[in-house]
Scaffold this motif. Structure first.
Motif, mmCIF file in Angstrom:
data_model
loop_
_atom_site.group_PDB
_atom_site.id
_atom_site.type_symbol
_atom_site.label_atom_id
_atom_site.label_comp_id
_atom_site.label_asym_id
_atom_site.label_seq_id
_atom_site.Cartn_x
_atom_site.Cartn_y
_atom_site.Cartn_z
ATOM 1 N N MET A 1 -10.679 18.458 26.428
ATOM 2 C CA MET A 1 -10.076 17.392 27.184
ATOM 3 C C MET A 1 -11.006 16.183 27.181
ATOM 4 O O MET A 1 -12.200 16.314 27.304
ATOM 5 N N GLU A 2 -10.403 15.019 27.058
ATOM 6 C CA GLU A 2 -11.182 13.798 26.999
ATOM 7 C C GLU A 2 -11.449 13.257 28.394
ATOM 8 O O GLU A 2 -10.713 13.511 29.333
ATOM 9 N N THR A 3 -12.540 12.495 28.498
ATOM 10 C CA THR A 3 -12.804 11.768 29.720
ATOM 11 C C THR A 3 -12.017 10.474 29.633
ATOM 12 O O THR A 3 -12.084 9.763 28.638
ATOM 13 N N LEU A 4 -11.271 10.169 30.649
ATOM 14 C CA LEU A 4 -10.402 9.008 30.612
ATOM 15 C C LEU A 4 -11.148 7.755 31.044
ATOM 16 O O LEU A 4 -11.721 7.704 32.119
ATOM 17 N N ASN A 5 -11.130 6.734 30.161
ATOM 18 C CA ASN A 5 -11.620 5.442 30.605
ATOM 19 C C ASN A 5 -10.503 4.780 31.397
ATOM 20 O O ASN A 5 -9.365 5.252 31.405
ATOM 21 N N GLU A 6 -10.803 3.696 32.081
ATOM 22 C CA GLU A 6 -9.817 3.077 32.967
ATOM 23 C C GLU A 6 -8.570 2.606 32.227
ATOM 24 O O GLU A 6 -7.464 2.738 32.731
ATOM 25 N N VAL A 108 11.782 20.962 36.299
ATOM 26 C CA VAL A 108 11.239 19.666 35.914
ATOM 27 C C VAL A 108 10.031 19.308 36.773
ATOM 28 O O VAL A 108 9.041 18.775 36.278
ATOM 29 N N LYS A 109 10.082 19.650 38.037
ATOM 30 C CA LYS A 109 8.928 19.431 38.922
ATOM 31 C C LYS A 109 7.716 20.214 38.412
ATOM 32 O O LYS A 109 6.596 19.693 38.380
ATOM 33 N N ASP A 110 7.930 21.441 37.984
ATOM 34 C CA ASP A 110 6.852 22.255 37.420
ATOM 35 C C ASP A 110 6.321 21.621 36.137
ATOM 36 O O ASP A 110 5.104 21.573 35.918
ATOM 37 N N PHE A 111 7.207 21.127 35.296
ATOM 38 C CA PHE A 111 6.792 20.475 34.055
ATOM 39 C C PHE A 111 5.885 19.278 34.349
ATOM 40 O O PHE A 111 4.817 19.131 33.746
ATOM 41 N N ILE A 112 6.298 18.442 35.276
ATOM 42 C CA ILE A 112 5.498 17.261 35.620
ATOM 43 C C ILE A 112 4.117 17.680 36.122
ATOM 44 O O ILE A 112 3.098 17.090 35.745
ATOM 45 N N SER A 113 4.059 18.710 36.930
ATOM 46 C CA SER A 113 2.765 19.211 37.434
ATOM 47 C C SER A 113 1.883 19.695 36.295
ATOM 48 O O SER A 113 0.678 19.438 36.288
ATOM 49 N N ARG A 114 2.469 20.374 35.336
ATOM 50 C CA ARG A 114 1.693 20.862 34.187
ATOM 51 C C ARG A 114 1.145 19.709 33.360
ATOM 52 O O ARG A 114 -0.008 19.741 32.918
ATOM 53 N N VAL A 115 1.979 18.695 33.150
ATOM 54 C CA VAL A 115 1.525 17.523 32.386
ATOM 55 C C VAL A 115 0.383 16.836 33.112
ATOM 56 O O VAL A 115 -0.644 16.492 32.510
ATOM 57 N N GLU A 116 0.528 16.662 34.406
ATOM 58 C CA GLU A 116 -0.544 16.055 35.205
ATOM 59 C C GLU A 116 -1.839 16.848 35.099
ATOM 60 O O GLU A 116 -2.925 16.270 34.970
ATOM 61 N N GLU A 117 -1.735 18.148 35.171
ATOM 62 C CA GLU A 117 -2.917 19.007 35.075
ATOM 63 C C GLU A 117 -3.616 18.832 33.733
ATOM 64 O O GLU A 117 -4.840 18.742 33.662
ATOM 65 N N VAL A 119 -3.496 16.228 31.628
ATOM 66 C CA VAL A 119 -4.020 14.884 31.381
ATOM 67 C C VAL A 119 -5.050 14.450 32.425
ATOM 68 O O VAL A 119 -6.076 13.862 32.086
ATOM 69 N N PHE A 120 -4.788 14.743 33.678
ATOM 70 C CA PHE A 120 -5.651 14.232 34.744
ATOM 71 C C PHE A 120 -6.555 15.289 35.372
ATOM 72 O O PHE A 120 -7.381 14.973 36.201
ATOM 73 N N GLY A 121 -6.364 16.549 34.978
ATOM 74 C CA GLY A 121 -7.208 17.624 35.463
ATOM 75 C C GLY A 121 -6.925 18.138 36.806
ATOM 76 O O GLY A 121 -6.186 17.949 37.622
#
Length: 121
Positions: A1-6, A108-117, A119-121
Motif C-alpha cells: 500500500m502506498e503512502t498518500l500525498n495530499e 453496497v455499504k460493505d463494498f464502500i467500506s472495503r474500498v475505503e479500507e 485505499v485509506f487504511g
C-alpha cells in the motif's frame, strides 16, 4: 500500500465521496429501479477509485476488475457483478424485487467500506 500525498488523497477522496453520495442518494428516492441505479453508480465509483489507486485506469473495465480481484480477492469481482445486475437487470430491464433492496443496500455499504479500507487504511 502506498503512502498518500495530499494531492492523491484529495483525488481518491473525490471518488469515495462520489460512491457515498450515490449510496446516500439511493436512500432518498422512492423508485426501486432508481435505487438500483444509484447503488450501481456507488459501486462504479468505487471500482474507478481502485483502478486509479492501482494504476489500472487505462485498461478496459473487465480487465481492471480481473486484475483488482487478483490483487485484492474475489470480493471485487463479486461486487462488480452485483453492480452489473443492478444496472442491467434492475434499472434497464425493470426487473427488481423491492424485497431485495435492503440486501443490495447492505452489500453496497460493505463494498464502500472495503474500498475505503484498501485505499485509506
Amino acid at each position: 500500500m502506498e503512502t498518500l500525498n495530499e494531492s492523491k488523497k484529495e483525488f481518491y477522496t473525490y471518488f469515495i465521496s462520489t460512491s457515498k453520495f450515490y449510496y446516500d442518494l439511493s436512500n432518498t428516492v422512492n423508485s426501486p429501479i432508481v435505487v438500483c441505479e444509484m447503488l450501481y453508480e456507488a459501486i462504479n465509483a468505487g471500482i474507478k477509485l481502485l483502478s486509479y489507486y492501482f494504476s489500472l485506469q487505462d485498461k478496459p473495465r473487465t480487465e481492471v476488475v480481473k486484475e483488482l480481484s487478483s490483487i485484492l480477492g474475489d470480493w471485487v469481482e463479486y461486487y462488480w457483478n452485483l453492480g452489473l445486475t443492478l444496472h442491467y437487470d434492475c434499472y434497464l430491464s425493470g426487473n427488481v424485487d423491492e424485497d431485495d433492496i435492503p440486501l443490495y443496500e447492505n452489500q453496497v455499504k460493505d463494498f464502500i467500506s472495503r474500498v475505503e479500507e484498501v485505499v485509506f487504511g
